[in-house]
Write a protein that holds these residues in place. Sequence first.
Motif, PDB file in Angstrom:
ATOM      1  N   GLY A  69      67.051 -24.263 -18.869  1.00 55.28           N
ATOM      2  CA  GLY A  69      65.940 -25.052 -18.402  1.00 55.28           C
ATOM      3  C   GLY A  69      65.119 -24.710 -17.277  1.00 55.28           C
ATOM      4  N   ILE A  70      63.762 -24.916 -17.131  1.00 53.59           N
ATOM      5  CA  ILE A  70      62.838 -24.464 -16.441  1.00 53.59           C
ATOM      6  C   ILE A  70      62.092 -25.609 -15.881  1.00 53.59           C
ATOM      7  CG2 ILE A  70      60.945 -23.114 -15.406  1.00 53.59           C
ATOM      8  CD1 ILE A  70      61.972 -20.781 -17.035  1.00 53.59           C
ATOM      9  N   VAL A  71      62.129 -26.211 -14.579  1.00 51.61           N
ATOM     10  CA  VAL A  71      61.152 -27.245 -14.249  1.00 51.61           C
ATOM     11  C   VAL A  71      60.243 -26.433 -13.087  1.00 51.61           C
ATOM     12  CG1 VAL A  71      60.766 -29.385 -12.872  1.00 51.61           C
ATOM     13  CG2 VAL A  71      63.038 -28.836 -14.289  1.00 51.61           C
ATOM     14  N   LEU A  72      58.933 -26.719 -13.368  1.00 49.98           N
ATOM     15  CA  LEU A  72      57.818 -25.976 -12.649  1.00 49.98           C
ATOM     16  C   LEU A  72      57.093 -27.109 -11.912  1.00 49.98           C
ATOM     17  CD1 LEU A  72      56.144 -23.108 -14.984  1.00 49.98           C
ATOM     18  CD2 LEU A  72      57.810 -22.959 -12.853  1.00 49.98           C
ATOM     19  N   ARG A  73      56.975 -27.130 -10.436  1.00 52.20           N
ATOM     20  CA  ARG A  73      56.187 -27.898  -9.932  1.00 52.20           C
ATOM     21  C   ARG A  73      54.748 -27.510  -9.904  1.00 52.20           C
ATOM     22  NH1 ARG A  73      59.429 -28.162  -4.201  1.00 52.20           N
ATOM     23  NH2 ARG A  73      60.579 -26.618  -5.085  1.00 52.20           N
ATOM     24  N   ARG A  74      54.203 -27.650 -10.989  1.00 55.48           N
ATOM     25  CA  ARG A  74      52.742 -27.266 -11.411  1.00 55.48           C
ATOM     26  C   ARG A  74      52.074 -28.395 -12.118  1.00 55.48           C
ATOM     27  NH1 ARG A  74      54.144 -23.881  -8.374  1.00 55.48           N
ATOM     28  NH2 ARG A  74      53.414 -21.661  -8.139  1.00 55.48           N
ATOM     29  N   ASP A  75      50.969 -28.720 -12.050  1.00 59.21           N
ATOM     30  CA  ASP A  75      50.070 -29.647 -12.951  1.00 59.21           C
ATOM     31  C   ASP A  75      50.044 -28.899 -13.968  1.00 59.21           C
ATOM     32  OD1 ASP A  75      48.234 -30.829 -14.166  1.00 59.21           O
ATOM     33  OD2 ASP A  75      47.067 -31.119 -12.355  1.00 59.21           O
ATOM     34  N   PRO A  76      50.522 -29.850 -15.162  1.00 57.78           N
ATOM     35  CA  PRO A  76      50.711 -29.164 -16.687  1.00 57.78           C
ATOM     36  C   PRO A  76      49.174 -28.679 -16.967  1.00 57.78           C
ATOM     37  CG  PRO A  76      51.750 -31.278 -16.498  1.00 57.78           C
ATOM     38  CD  PRO A  76      51.216 -31.092 -15.190  1.00 57.78           C
ATOM     39  N   GLY A  77      48.147 -29.540 -16.743  1.00 55.66           N
ATOM     40  CA  GLY A  77      46.822 -28.996 -16.849  1.00 55.66           C
ATOM     41  C   GLY A  77      46.301 -27.727 -16.457  1.00 55.66           C
ATOM     42  N   LEU A  78      46.976 -27.365 -15.357  1.00 56.07           N
ATOM     43  CA  LEU A  78      46.481 -25.863 -14.493  1.00 56.07           C
ATOM     44  C   LEU A  78      47.437 -24.881 -15.167  1.00 56.07           C
ATOM     45  CD1 LEU A  78      45.776 -27.400 -11.177  1.00 56.07           C
ATOM     46  CD2 LEU A  78      44.214 -26.983 -13.101  1.00 56.07           C
ATOM     47  N   THR A  99      68.706 -14.018 -28.549  1.00 61.07           N
ATOM     48  CA  THR A  99      70.072 -14.648 -28.537  1.00 61.07           C
ATOM     49  C   THR A  99      69.979 -15.669 -29.328  1.00 61.07           C
ATOM     50  OG1 THR A  99      69.610 -15.654 -26.629  1.00 61.07           O
ATOM     51  CG2 THR A  99      70.530 -13.440 -26.301  1.00 61.07           C
ATOM     52  N   GLY A 100      69.139 -16.249 -29.981  1.00 62.71           N
ATOM     53  CA  GLY A 100      68.973 -17.311 -30.544  1.00 62.71           C
ATOM     54  C   GLY A 100      69.067 -18.706 -29.728  1.00 62.71           C
ATOM     55  N   GLN A 101      68.608 -18.761 -28.582  1.00 61.34           N
ATOM     56  CA  GLN A 101      68.944 -19.788 -27.582  1.00 61.34           C
ATOM     57  C   GLN A 101      67.245 -20.395 -27.279  1.00 61.34           C
ATOM     58  OE1 GLN A 101      71.893 -19.500 -24.468  1.00 61.34           O
ATOM     59  NE2 GLN A 101      72.171 -17.536 -24.986  1.00 61.34           N
ATOM     60  N   SER A 102      67.408 -21.456 -26.620  1.00 66.98           N
ATOM     61  CA  SER A 102      66.081 -22.055 -26.321  1.00 66.98           C
ATOM     62  C   SER A 102      65.622 -22.256 -25.134  1.00 66.98           C
ATOM     63  CB  SER A 102      66.231 -23.495 -27.155  1.00 66.98           C
ATOM     64  OG  SER A 102      66.307 -23.384 -28.363  1.00 66.98           O
ATOM     65  N   LEU A 103      64.392 -22.503 -24.811  1.00 69.11           N
ATOM     66  CA  LEU A 103      63.960 -22.963 -23.346  1.00 69.11           C
ATOM     67  C   LEU A 103      63.596 -24.371 -23.383  1.00 69.11           C
ATOM     68  CD1 LEU A 103      62.872 -22.173 -20.447  1.00 69.11           C
ATOM     69  CD2 LEU A 103      60.956 -21.539 -21.640  1.00 69.11           C
ATOM     70  N   LEU A 104      63.868 -24.958 -22.394  1.00 70.80           N
ATOM     71  CA  LEU A 104      63.392 -26.650 -22.166  1.00 70.80           C
ATOM     72  C   LEU A 104      62.615 -26.459 -20.951  1.00 70.80           C
ATOM     73  CD1 LEU A 104      63.311 -29.411 -22.782  1.00 70.80           C
ATOM     74  CD2 LEU A 104      65.419 -29.787 -21.548  1.00 70.80           C
ATOM     75  N   VAL A 128      71.157 -28.720 -20.989  1.00 72.98           N
ATOM     76  CA  VAL A 128      71.078 -27.348 -20.492  1.00 72.98           C
ATOM     77  C   VAL A 128      72.530 -26.654 -20.304  1.00 72.98           C
ATOM     78  CG1 VAL A 128      68.433 -27.702 -20.156  1.00 72.98           C
ATOM     79  CG2 VAL A 128      70.195 -27.652 -18.400  1.00 72.98           C
ATOM     80  N   ASP A 129      72.482 -25.386 -20.332  1.00 74.26           N
ATOM     81  CA  ASP A 129      73.638 -24.788 -19.969  1.00 74.26           C
ATOM     82  C   ASP A 129      73.416 -23.910 -18.545  1.00 74.26           C
ATOM     83  OD1 ASP A 129      74.816 -25.022 -22.373  1.00 74.26           O
ATOM     84  OD2 ASP A 129      73.821 -23.220 -23.129  1.00 74.26           O
ATOM     85  N   GLY A 130      72.220 -24.082 -18.097  1.00 72.10           N
ATOM     86  CA  GLY A 130      71.769 -23.446 -16.734  1.00 72.10           C
ATOM     87  C   GLY A 130      70.251 -23.521 -16.443  1.00 72.10           C
ATOM     88  N   VAL A 131      69.755 -23.209 -15.365  1.00 69.82           N
ATOM     89  CA  VAL A 131      68.370 -23.248 -15.102  1.00 69.82           C
ATOM     90  C   VAL A 131      67.929 -22.102 -14.286  1.00 69.82           C
ATOM     91  CG1 VAL A 131      68.427 -25.964 -15.196  1.00 69.82           C
ATOM     92  CG2 VAL A 131      68.873 -24.868 -13.179  1.00 69.82           C
ATOM     93  N   MET A 132      66.517 -21.928 -14.047  1.00 71.55           N
ATOM     94  CA  MET A 132      65.857 -20.972 -13.204  1.00 71.55           C
ATOM     95  C   MET A 132      65.206 -21.681 -12.356  1.00 71.55           C
ATOM     96  SD  MET A 132      64.483 -18.105 -15.795  1.00 71.55           S
ATOM     97  CE  MET A 132      65.544 -17.458 -16.997  1.00 71.55           C
ATOM     98  N   LEU A 133      65.273 -21.496 -11.119  1.00 78.75           N
ATOM     99  CA  LEU A 133      64.462 -21.712 -10.038  1.00 78.75           C
ATOM    100  C   LEU A 133      63.435 -20.999  -9.176  1.00 78.75           C
ATOM    101  CD1 LEU A 133      67.306 -23.148  -7.625  1.00 78.75           C
ATOM    102  CD2 LEU A 133      66.257 -24.516  -9.544  1.00 78.75           C
ATOM    103  N   PHE A 134      62.237 -21.527  -9.146  1.00 76.88           N
ATOM    104  CA  PHE A 134      61.133 -20.751  -8.718  1.00 76.88           C
ATOM    105  C   PHE A 134      60.860 -21.390  -7.225  1.00 76.88           C
ATOM    106  CE2 PHE A 134      61.013 -20.255 -13.111  1.00 76.88           C
ATOM    107  CZ  PHE A 134      61.194 -18.877 -13.461  1.00 76.88           C
ATOM    108  N   ASP A 135      59.902 -20.633  -6.382  1.00 71.91           N
ATOM    109  CA  ASP A 135      59.151 -21.151  -5.226  1.00 71.91           C
ATOM    110  C   ASP A 135      60.178 -21.771  -4.248  1.00 71.91           C
ATOM    111  OD1 ASP A 135      56.822 -20.201  -6.189  1.00 71.91           O
ATOM    112  OD2 ASP A 135      56.322 -22.017  -7.108  1.00 71.91           O
ATOM    113  N   LEU A 136      61.361 -21.170  -3.709  1.00 67.27           N
ATOM    114  CA  LEU A 136      62.127 -21.702  -2.975  1.00 67.27           C
ATOM    115  C   LEU A 136      61.561 -22.282  -1.583  1.00 67.27           C
ATOM    116  CD1 LEU A 136      64.413 -21.065  -4.563  1.00 67.27           C
ATOM    117  CD2 LEU A 136      65.779 -20.619  -2.531  1.00 67.27           C
TER     118      LEU A 136
END
Length: 346
Positions: A69-78, A99-104, A128-136
């Motif tokens: 999973g990835i959660v982005l603090r961004r306006d979807p329209g931008l 690897t046959g895996q998916s992104l949420l 989800v099995d794990g997540v990625m973090l951005f913009d700490l």
Amino acid sequence: MSNGAGRVTIAGLADRLGLSKASVSYALNGLPGVSDETRERVLALAEQLGWHPSSSARALSRARSDTIGIVLRRDPGLLGAEPYYMSLLAGVESELSETGQSLLLRMVGADTGQEVAAYRRWSAEARVDGVMLFDLTFDDPRPALLDELGLAYVLHGNRETLAPGKVLLYDARSDAGLLVEHLASLGHRRALHIAGPAEFEHEQDRRDAVDAWGRENGMEFSFATSDYSMEAGERIAAELVRDDPSITAVLTSNDLLALGAQTALTHGGRDDVAIVGWDDSLLCRLGTRPITALDRYPEEQGRRSTRLLLDQLAGRTAFDRRARASRLVPRATSIPARSEARTASR
């Protein structure tokens, strides 16, 4: 061998091979409990018949969702206007497809609370099995929360101490050096750095590095914060650079800011100002005056951070935890400082 819709099932494979459903399941999922000969028979027939496990069955058998999973603090329209994240996500998807895996992917605007709620919901529902973090941010609550939830994660940052073994490391100091030394080599002595939001740790790291490299190269930098938008770059350049002849160069924290600054300076008749951007993209290459920028290989970053997370989930030691070194791409906005500006700064 199949259900009413013609789909091959484990039960059908078991009937055809004269085996129990448990034995077929063990063989298909790489589990102990069957002989190598039996495993080979099962896999050969499954391949012949085009059998593929459903995502729900695979998740149940391995207690995994096969999704990150990835959660982005961004306006979807931008999001489509931010080439960096579009390229990074392309790298993530490219690695997952192998690897046959998916992104949420979720986008929640600037609301930190919504991001935290998403992680709690994903954990409770085993989405989800794990997540990625951005913009700490400073005192960012997310790593501690994910540790509490037991969710694997990787983050993008400049210091290993943020989360030992879980950081795709950038080198903000080296990146800043490429940009500042380039401007210094063109004779610039006073410049403006249009940075991103001050709440982000990586922006403070960049500011510190730019300031340090500036002092080493006899350059003075002014600093302004922004929201990474083209509109902010245009507004700040118009306010701080257009009518100030002592500023002969602008360094921006992304490509949109660089494009905005270029627009303001063009409208103001300041075609003598050099512009360099922290992120290269197609936006920097277009137009009559392509913009000098730092290629940070975001697609490769996406691939490396995905491998780092998948290694963590598989219990493997990741030996490559560094982002690819950046490369400066000089273009038309690498404008030498005017001779009078160089003399005045001495």
